[in-house]
Design a protein around this motif. Sequence first.
Motif, PDB file in Angstrom:
ATOM      1  N   PHE A 306       4.243  -9.881  -8.664  1.00  0.00           N
ATOM      2  CA  PHE A 306       3.993  -8.569  -7.827  1.00  0.00           C
ATOM      3  C   PHE A 306       3.633  -7.495  -9.026  1.00  0.00           C
ATOM      4  N   GLU A 307       4.138  -7.481 -10.407  1.00  0.00           N
ATOM      5  CA  GLU A 307       3.900  -6.605 -11.264  1.00  0.00           C
ATOM      6  C   GLU A 307       2.627  -6.796 -11.886  1.00  0.00           C
ATOM      7  N   ARG A 308       2.237  -8.103 -11.964  1.00  0.00           N
ATOM      8  CA  ARG A 308       0.943  -8.490 -12.486  1.00  0.00           C
ATOM      9  C   ARG A 308      -0.051  -7.902 -11.481  1.00  0.00           C
ATOM     10  N   PHE A 309      -0.048  -8.040 -10.294  1.00  0.00           N
ATOM     11  CA  PHE A 309      -0.895  -7.638  -9.292  1.00  0.00           C
ATOM     12  C   PHE A 309      -1.030  -6.263  -9.198  1.00  0.00           C
ATOM     13  N   ALA A 310       0.082  -5.430  -9.206  1.00  0.00           N
ATOM     14  CA  ALA A 310      -0.019  -4.166  -9.466  1.00  0.00           C
ATOM     15  C   ALA A 310      -0.869  -3.497 -10.699  1.00  0.00           C
ATOM     16  N   VAL A 311      -0.458  -4.278 -11.814  1.00  0.00           N
ATOM     17  CA  VAL A 311      -1.334  -3.670 -13.044  1.00  0.00           C
ATOM     18  C   VAL A 311      -2.770  -3.992 -12.859  1.00  0.00           C
ATOM     19  N   ASP A 312      -3.093  -5.228 -12.355  1.00  0.00           N
ATOM     20  CA  ASP A 312      -4.471  -5.636 -12.186  1.00  0.00           C
ATOM     21  C   ASP A 312      -5.220  -4.611 -10.993  1.00  0.00           C
ATOM     22  N   CYS A 313      -4.527  -4.177 -10.117  1.00  0.00           N
ATOM     23  CA  CYS A 313      -5.006  -3.142  -8.970  1.00  0.00           C
ATOM     24  C   CYS A 313      -5.400  -1.854  -9.665  1.00  0.00           C
ATOM     25  N   VAL A 314      -4.512  -1.312 -10.654  1.00  0.00           N
ATOM     26  CA  VAL A 314      -4.553   0.114 -11.308  1.00  0.00           C
ATOM     27  C   VAL A 314      -5.803  -0.286 -12.138  1.00  0.00           C
ATOM     28  N   GLU A 320     -10.156   0.911  -5.248  1.00  0.00           N
ATOM     29  CA  GLU A 320      -9.550   0.563  -3.790  1.00  0.00           C
ATOM     30  C   GLU A 320      -8.078   0.301  -3.966  1.00  0.00           C
ATOM     31  N   CYS A 321      -7.598   0.816  -5.015  1.00  0.00           N
ATOM     32  CA  CYS A 321      -6.200   0.508  -5.273  1.00  0.00           C
ATOM     33  C   CYS A 321      -5.455   1.839  -4.740  1.00  0.00           C
ATOM     34  N   PRO A 322      -4.248   1.828  -3.944  1.00  0.00           N
ATOM     35  CA  PRO A 322      -3.512   2.819  -3.481  1.00  0.00           C
ATOM     36  C   PRO A 322      -2.318   3.090  -4.368  1.00  0.00           C
ATOM     37  N   LEU A 323      -2.280   2.620  -5.712  1.00  0.00           N
ATOM     38  CA  LEU A 323      -1.051   2.594  -6.407  1.00  0.00           C
ATOM     39  C   LEU A 323      -0.932   3.734  -7.714  1.00  0.00           C
ATOM     40  N   SER A 326      -1.084   4.914 -12.918  1.00  0.00           N
ATOM     41  CA  SER A 326      -0.374   4.543 -14.222  1.00  0.00           C
ATOM     42  C   SER A 326       0.043   2.884 -13.943  1.00  0.00           C
ATOM     43  N   SER A 327      -0.392   2.168 -14.949  1.00  0.00           N
ATOM     44  CA  SER A 327      -0.120   0.649 -14.944  1.00  0.00           C
ATOM     45  C   SER A 327       1.460   0.414 -14.629  1.00  0.00           C
ATOM     46  N   ASP A 328       2.461   1.403 -15.489  1.00  0.00           N
ATOM     47  CA  ASP A 328       3.691   1.358 -15.776  1.00  0.00           C
ATOM     48  C   ASP A 328       4.393   1.399 -14.368  1.00  0.00           C
ATOM     49  N   LYS A 329       3.834   2.299 -13.706  1.00  0.00           N
ATOM     50  CA  LYS A 329       4.594   2.991 -12.351  1.00  0.00           C
ATOM     51  C   LYS A 329       4.020   2.153 -11.160  1.00  0.00           C
ATOM     52  N   ALA A 330       2.998   1.429 -11.080  1.00  0.00           N
ATOM     53  CA  ALA A 330       2.209   0.873  -9.819  1.00  0.00           C
ATOM     54  C   ALA A 330       3.371  -0.093  -9.077  1.00  0.00           C
ATOM     55  N   ALA A 331       3.664  -0.843  -9.603  1.00  0.00           N
ATOM     56  CA  ALA A 331       4.653  -1.686  -9.021  1.00  0.00           C
ATOM     57  C   ALA A 331       5.664  -0.951  -8.196  1.00  0.00           C
TER      58      ALA A 331
END
Length: 552
Positions: A306-314, A320-323, A326-331
């Motif tokens: 989940f964390e790797r997904f969030a970082v990749d998203c940002v 197309e990323c709603p997170l 910040s890579s650190d806060k995305a997840a």
Amino acid sequence: MNTHRATRPRLLLAAFAAGSLLLATACGGDKKPAQDEAASAPASTAAAAPTATPTPTPTVKPTGADDPALKPFYGQQIAWAACPPDAKAAEQKIDLSLMKCGKLHVPLDYTNPSGEAIDLALVKNPAAKQDQRLGSLIVNPGGPGASGVETVKFGDKQFEGTLHNRFDVVGFDPRGTGESSPVLCLDDKQRDALNAEDSPLDPAEAKTRSDKHSADFIAACQAKSGKLLPFVGTRNTARDLDVLRAAVGDQKLNYLGISYGTYLGALYAEEFPKTVGRLILDGAVDPAEQGLDSSLNQIIGFEKSFERFAVDCVQNHADECPLGKSSDKAAKKAADFLDGLRDKPLPTKDGRKVGSDLGWTGVTALLYGDEKTMWQYLRMSLLLAMKGGQGDGLLGFADMYNGRDDKGHYSPESEALVAIRCADGASPAPSAEQAQQAVQKLQQEAPLLAKGVSVEDFSQGSCVSWPFKTPEKPHTVRAEGAAPILVVGSTGDPATPYAAAESLAKGFANATLLTRVGEGHGAFGSGNGCIDAAYAAYLTEGTLPAAGTKCS
């Protein structure tokens, strides 16, 4: 989805402790995160439940084909015929005309072969190059409870090339699943109601509700499938697998087991080492791993994914990323949103609401896939939910995960999962020290998925009130005397973390570990040419990859 089925991660610990059967995962480590089917009903329910005839322990070897009482089963000829019309195949425009369907006759109870028997559903996709045919490749896609018949019917493109050219690809529905005397418990409306519930935040209320659900579930299973439940454990399915090997005319078993299918393959090798041909065990479950450890490792595996997904998203898909940025806060932003659905559920087009548990289920389903495919759908589903206020994307994948079709009907997979894993053995409650260590481990390594976990969540073991006990225990499978086995693990696998593949391979007397470097559960069908080439070389020539081989 080829998996060792995991539960919705936020609910795993409550399920492990309180016994909410439909919210728990498998005790060996596989489909949706860690399957510890905790089945804790009130004491009165457990006391009244019958006890099954025990399955022999691993040290008691069945005689298989040498047993005179089993010769009629081993000698049967499968009546292969054209597969009946299939509405799902027609809807997806899948041509089944070259495939053949059949039934395998097996004893319900291998300790009483002259008693009642059941039929297992089969499908065969005959080798495309019959003049080069090497035999059959029997497939189990995991679960436990997933349909091997559907895997071959609807996943035929995954086998295209060398495997289908040289082998009849054979799928079967294991006993208690699919079309093979499926375990039946709750009806569709009951399943909908359970899946729509958010588990209470108050521990006492959560336990009371979970105990009631467990008692109701056990009673329903006994009422509808009581005669079958004692005999659905994996060791009996391994014996069915040997009967199937003989019935398709093979002296040795060639087998592809994915996720939970690796556990089935390992027990087969333990029971029948002399008939092991070429076994690929992909997305490995470690038979020696304790249930609590499996649960914890799976929760942590999904947290990291989940964390790797969030970082990749940002970082790579900002448009197309709603997170946020910040890579650190995305997840955490995604987790807070999903937790908030408890109070503000999302609407959907079919009128159902997506609360926190259903939202997390949809996310879990998509984390089974790799970064090139399913992560795209996860971004889109979260974008629709977080920016558009609509839950349809998350709900669709939650339904897929839960086995619900677009008409509201559920597959029997989830109920079979509970019955099979609990038949495979119960786990005792952790000691106070173990419980405290588990809480600390999760707080440190999976703070998002295990938010709010406490020592009290570990007050009970798994499957403790399931009425049918066997003496199965976690143990290292050696399979002395078996031919070389190929074990495959993926470094980013959340459902069956890579360490389990290392342990399984090390435990065997004769095995090679092949590593896929990448995200997602299982290597087969991932489109990795290195993996495909290794599978083809092993199955057709018996050539194993060099020790330490990694496929990027």
